[in-house]
Scaffold this active site. Structure first.
Site, PDB file in Angstrom:
ATOM      1  N   HIS A 269      -3.793  -7.727 -16.052  1.00 46.02           N
ATOM      2  CA  HIS A 269      -3.706  -6.579 -14.962  1.00 46.02           C
ATOM      3  C   HIS A 269      -3.696  -7.294 -13.580  1.00 46.02           C
ATOM      4  O   HIS A 269      -4.774  -7.395 -12.926  1.00 46.02           O
ATOM      5  CB  HIS A 269      -4.902  -5.698 -15.116  1.00 46.02           C
ATOM      6  CG  HIS A 269      -4.532  -4.421 -14.413  1.00 46.02           C
ATOM      7  ND1 HIS A 269      -5.653  -3.204 -14.601  1.00 46.02           N
ATOM      8  CD2 HIS A 269      -3.838  -4.174 -13.509  1.00 46.02           C
ATOM      9  CE1 HIS A 269      -5.072  -2.386 -13.648  1.00 46.02           C
ATOM     10  NE2 HIS A 269      -4.221  -2.926 -12.839  1.00 46.02           N
TER      11      HIS A 269
ATOM     12  N   HIS B 220      -1.108  -7.313  -9.450  1.00 42.46           N
ATOM     13  CA  HIS B 220      -0.241  -6.787  -9.021  1.00 42.46           C
ATOM     14  C   HIS B 220      -0.017  -7.881  -7.896  1.00 42.46           C
ATOM     15  O   HIS B 220      -0.475  -8.166  -7.110  1.00 42.46           O
ATOM     16  CB  HIS B 220      -0.688  -5.728  -8.149  1.00 42.46           C
ATOM     17  CG  HIS B 220      -1.057  -4.387  -9.053  1.00 42.46           C
ATOM     18  ND1 HIS B 220      -0.630  -3.332  -9.146  1.00 42.46           N
ATOM     19  CD2 HIS B 220      -2.365  -4.121  -9.524  1.00 42.46           C
ATOM     20  CE1 HIS B 220      -1.161  -2.589  -9.994  1.00 42.46           C
ATOM     21  NE2 HIS B 220      -2.329  -3.104 -10.039  1.00 42.46           N
ATOM     22  N   PHE B 221       1.355  -8.776  -8.377  1.00 43.42           N
ATOM     23  CA  PHE B 221       1.646 -10.148  -7.533  1.00 43.42           C
ATOM     24  C   PHE B 221       2.785  -9.400  -6.484  1.00 43.42           C
ATOM     25  O   PHE B 221       3.156 -10.298  -5.988  1.00 43.42           O
ATOM     26  CB  PHE B 221       1.902 -10.913  -8.431  1.00 43.42           C
ATOM     27  CG  PHE B 221       0.820 -11.933  -8.974  1.00 43.42           C
ATOM     28  CD1 PHE B 221      -0.326 -11.753  -8.732  1.00 43.42           C
ATOM     29  CD2 PHE B 221       0.977 -13.007  -9.560  1.00 43.42           C
ATOM     30  CE1 PHE B 221      -1.502 -12.322  -8.937  1.00 43.42           C
ATOM     31  CE2 PHE B 221      -0.010 -13.964 -10.122  1.00 43.42           C
ATOM     32  CZ  PHE B 221      -1.265 -13.535  -9.813  1.00 43.42           C
ATOM     33  N   ARG B 222       3.247  -8.091  -6.524  1.00 39.95           N
ATOM     34  CA  ARG B 222       3.921  -7.533  -5.207  1.00 39.95           C
ATOM     35  C   ARG B 222       5.401  -7.902  -5.035  1.00 39.95           C
ATOM     36  O   ARG B 222       6.069  -7.744  -4.159  1.00 39.95           O
ATOM     37  CB  ARG B 222       3.073  -7.612  -4.084  1.00 39.95           C
ATOM     38  CG  ARG B 222       1.522  -7.479  -3.995  1.00 39.95           C
ATOM     39  CD  ARG B 222       1.352  -5.968  -4.350  1.00 39.95           C
ATOM     40  NE  ARG B 222       0.140  -5.408  -4.094  1.00 39.95           N
ATOM     41  CZ  ARG B 222      -0.465  -4.463  -4.469  1.00 39.95           C
ATOM     42  NH1 ARG B 222       0.348  -3.550  -5.157  1.00 39.95           N
ATOM     43  NH2 ARG B 222      -1.526  -4.067  -3.876  1.00 39.95           N
TER      44      ARG B 222
ATOM     45  N   HIS C  81      -3.092   4.049 -16.313  1.00 40.82           N
ATOM     46  CA  HIS C  81      -3.808   4.610 -15.152  1.00 40.82           C
ATOM     47  C   HIS C  81      -4.283   5.953 -15.370  1.00 40.82           C
ATOM     48  O   HIS C  81      -3.581   6.826 -15.061  1.00 40.82           O
ATOM     49  CB  HIS C  81      -3.219   4.202 -13.909  1.00 40.82           C
ATOM     50  CG  HIS C  81      -3.973   4.443 -12.737  1.00 40.82           C
ATOM     51  ND1 HIS C  81      -4.180   3.531 -11.706  1.00 40.82           N
ATOM     52  CD2 HIS C  81      -4.863   5.428 -12.309  1.00 40.82           C
ATOM     53  CE1 HIS C  81      -4.880   4.020 -10.925  1.00 40.82           C
ATOM     54  NE2 HIS C  81      -5.374   5.247 -11.339  1.00 40.82           N
TER      55      HIS C  81
ATOM     56  N   ASP D 270      -7.434  -6.472 -11.960  1.00 36.41           N
ATOM     57  CA  ASP D 270      -6.591  -5.540 -11.419  1.00 36.41           C
ATOM     58  C   ASP D 270      -6.474  -6.281  -9.693  1.00 36.41           C
ATOM     59  O   ASP D 270      -6.741  -5.574  -8.780  1.00 36.41           O
ATOM     60  CB  ASP D 270      -7.165  -4.230 -11.119  1.00 36.41           C
ATOM     61  CG  ASP D 270      -6.430  -2.982 -10.776  1.00 36.41           C
ATOM     62  OD1 ASP D 270      -5.244  -3.335 -10.280  1.00 36.41           O
ATOM     63  OD2 ASP D 270      -6.994  -1.930 -10.504  1.00 36.41           O
TER      64      ASP D 270
ATOM     65  N   HIS E 166      -3.859  -6.174  -0.369  1.00 35.38           N
ATOM     66  CA  HIS E 166      -3.122  -5.404   0.742  1.00 35.38           C
ATOM     67  C   HIS E 166      -3.944  -6.325   1.961  1.00 35.38           C
ATOM     68  O   HIS E 166      -5.228  -6.796   2.039  1.00 35.38           O
ATOM     69  CB  HIS E 166      -3.995  -4.123   0.746  1.00 35.38           C
ATOM     70  CG  HIS E 166      -3.655  -3.123  -0.272  1.00 35.38           C
ATOM     71  ND1 HIS E 166      -2.109  -2.692  -0.576  1.00 35.38           N
ATOM     72  CD2 HIS E 166      -4.188  -2.697  -1.291  1.00 35.38           C
ATOM     73  CE1 HIS E 166      -2.095  -1.871  -1.352  1.00 35.38           C
ATOM     74  NE2 HIS E 166      -3.262  -1.872  -2.204  1.00 35.38           N
TER      75      HIS E 166
HETATM   76  O1  DOR Z   1      -6.717   0.353  -6.322  1.00 37.47           O
HETATM   77  C1  DOR Z   1      -5.437   0.401  -6.859  1.00 37.47           C
HETATM   78  N1  DOR Z   1      -4.451  -0.763  -6.523  1.00 37.47           N
HETATM   79  N2  DOR Z   1      -5.206   0.687  -8.018  1.00 37.47           N
HETATM   80  C2  DOR Z   1      -3.943   0.999  -8.585  1.00 37.47           C
HETATM   81  O2  DOR Z   1      -3.725   1.727  -9.417  1.00 37.47           O
HETATM   82  C3  DOR Z   1      -2.689   0.361  -7.811  1.00 37.47           C
HETATM   83  C4  DOR Z   1      -3.234  -0.849  -6.944  1.00 37.47           C
HETATM   84  C5  DOR Z   1      -2.008  -1.530  -6.213  1.00 37.47           C
HETATM   85  O3  DOR Z   1      -1.017  -1.967  -6.682  1.00 37.47           O
HETATM   86  O4  DOR Z   1      -2.678  -1.568  -5.177  1.00 37.47           O
HETATM   87 ZN    ZN Z   2      -3.698  -2.116 -11.232  1.00 37.00          ZN
END
Ligand code: DOR
Ligand code: ZN
Length: 407
Positions: free
Chosen positions: A42, A44-46, A167, A294, A298
């Site tokens: 899990h 998120h490499f954006r 989710h 996860d 940001h």
């Molecule tokens: O905190 C989170 N950030 N929960 C998510 O479901 C998405 C993730 C994100 O992509 O920033």
């Molecule tokens: Zn996530």
């Protein structure tokens, strides 16, 4: 040959590791523990669209530095990964970036469930790791909050034998609470908006759908005692329901907003501290299957905003193993359980072919985590200042040794 002398293995035995790399080096391995390359189900490499937060050059460095050889990336990018064309374009971009940094990170991609694009799944089913369903909205605009779409996606997953990663937060409850607390400014309200009830309502529905369709349901970021109870019951009747938790629910809690402010905002939110013990107990009892970082970076500027503007998510791929190995040293988890969560269980659940990558982590020395040591593009961690052990020092893949202090 490079020789690591006296490295400890998972059975607490010391032995030497020989790497046939044409060199003639001996390294003292007496502080090092060897582990198989970790699997993060899990991240998120954006890429594409949010590269100012992370890309696969920085993400791959962060992953290796964290001891990971495999990551599964999420589809809530811009645009979201909801068509074959977008999936192929994303794979091209990732491969280009990985070639650039020449790091041996392996990856698979989740495909985003989108009620307007059900027919795309047929085209990509053989090369995705699974389908990601956002039952409640989070970062990005992926959302599947109506019952008929959820039934439709489960029927498709059943037909193609695909796993669904969920989710699980109920959109209606979250929306209602957002209105209720619209004028609040303190970050602790985030935990009231995305309430325990929002999570349990969604997990109940997931279990119902699993019963009907017998599809493997991978419940992401389980954070509460109440979700655990539901998942325990589902597992006891042999439903194919799997539970992931994340380091932030094991090591942070809702009293920490005073210190973390927006850096402690994520979805699902931080919970009451009492939940941590339930999570550790569930790990010991085998009801939690995996730990996903996860990793959801940001920028600091984005996080330095008011409650309702601040985006949700924390980086985590570089800190998961040190946090967990520090917990092991504090007798909160056994080594076999730790490595099941971070390697063997995700390998089994997602039927992965893994390679024989090795991570060597220092489990003797302690060091305060500093933001400046991080490779993630956003350069911060909610765990900064914590005194941790277990930082990976070497990563070995295909007889090549990566000195992690140098990448
Ligand atoms: O905190 C989170 N950030 N929960 C998510 O479901 C998405 C993730 C994100 O992509 O920033
Ligand atoms: Zn996530």
């Amino acid at each position: 040959m490079t020789l690591f002398k006296n490295v400890t293995d998972l059975n607490h035995k010391q032995s030497d590791i020989h790497i046939a790399d044409g060199k003639n080096i001996e390294i003292d391995g007496s502080k090092l523990l060897s582990l198989p390359g970790l699997i993060d189900p899990h991240v998120h490499f954006r890429v594409p669209g949010l590269e100012h937060k992370e890309d696969w050059c920085t993400g791959a460095k962060a992953a290796l530095k964290g001891g990971y050889s495999y990551v599964f990336d999420m589809p809530n990018t811009i645009p979201p990964t909801t068509t074959q064309e977008r999936l192929d374009a994303k794979i091209n971009l990732i491969n280009q970036q990985l070639n650039q940094v020449k790091l041996p990170l392996k990856y698979r991609l989740f495909f985003g469930a989108d009620k307007n694009n059900f027919n795309e799944i047929n085209k990509v089913k053989d090369y995705i790791i699974g389908i990601k369903v956002f039952m409640g909205s989070s970062t990005g605009d992926l959302l599947m909050d109506d019952l008929s779409s959820l039934h439709a996606i489960y029927a498709i997953a059943a037909k193609f034998n695909l796993i669904i990663a969920l989710h699980a937060e109920d959109e209606k409850i979250v929306k209602h609470n957002t209105q209720k607390y619209l004028h609040q400014t303190e970050f602790k309200y985030h935990s009231l908006i995305r309430s325990v009830e929002a999570a349990t309502t969604a997990v109940e529905l997931v279990i119902e759908l699993t019963k009907i369709y017998n599809v493997r349901s991978y419940v992401l970021h389980v954070s509460t005692k109440e979700e655990l109870e539901l998942i325990k019951q589902a597992k006891q009747i042999n439903l194919p329901v799997y539970a992931e938790t994340c380091p932030h629910y094991l090591f942070l809690d809702d009293e920490m907003y005073d210190k973390l402010h927006g850096l402690g905002k994520m979805n699902p939110p931080l919970r009451k501290k009492i939940n941590q013990q339930y999570l550790w107990d569930a790990i010991a009892q085998g009801y939690i299957d995996t730990i996903g970082s996860d990793h959801a970076p940001h920028s600091l500027a984005e996080k330095d905003q008011l409650l309702h503007q601040c985006p949700s998510g924390v980086p985590g791929i570089e800190t998961t193993l040190p946090l967990m190995l520090t917990a092991y040293k504090n007798n909160k988890i056994t080594l076999p359980n730790l490595i099941n969560l971070l390697h063997y269980n995700p390998k089994r659940i997602f039927a992965l072919d893994t390679t024989d990558d090795i991570v060597l982590a220092n489990i003797v020395d302690y060091k305060q985590l500093e933001n400046k040591q991080l490779c993630t593009k956003v350069g911060w961690s909610p765990y900064a200042g914590m005194n941790l052990t277990g930082y990976p020092e070497f990563f070995i893949s295909n007889s090549q040794i990566y000195d992690l202090q140098a990448i």
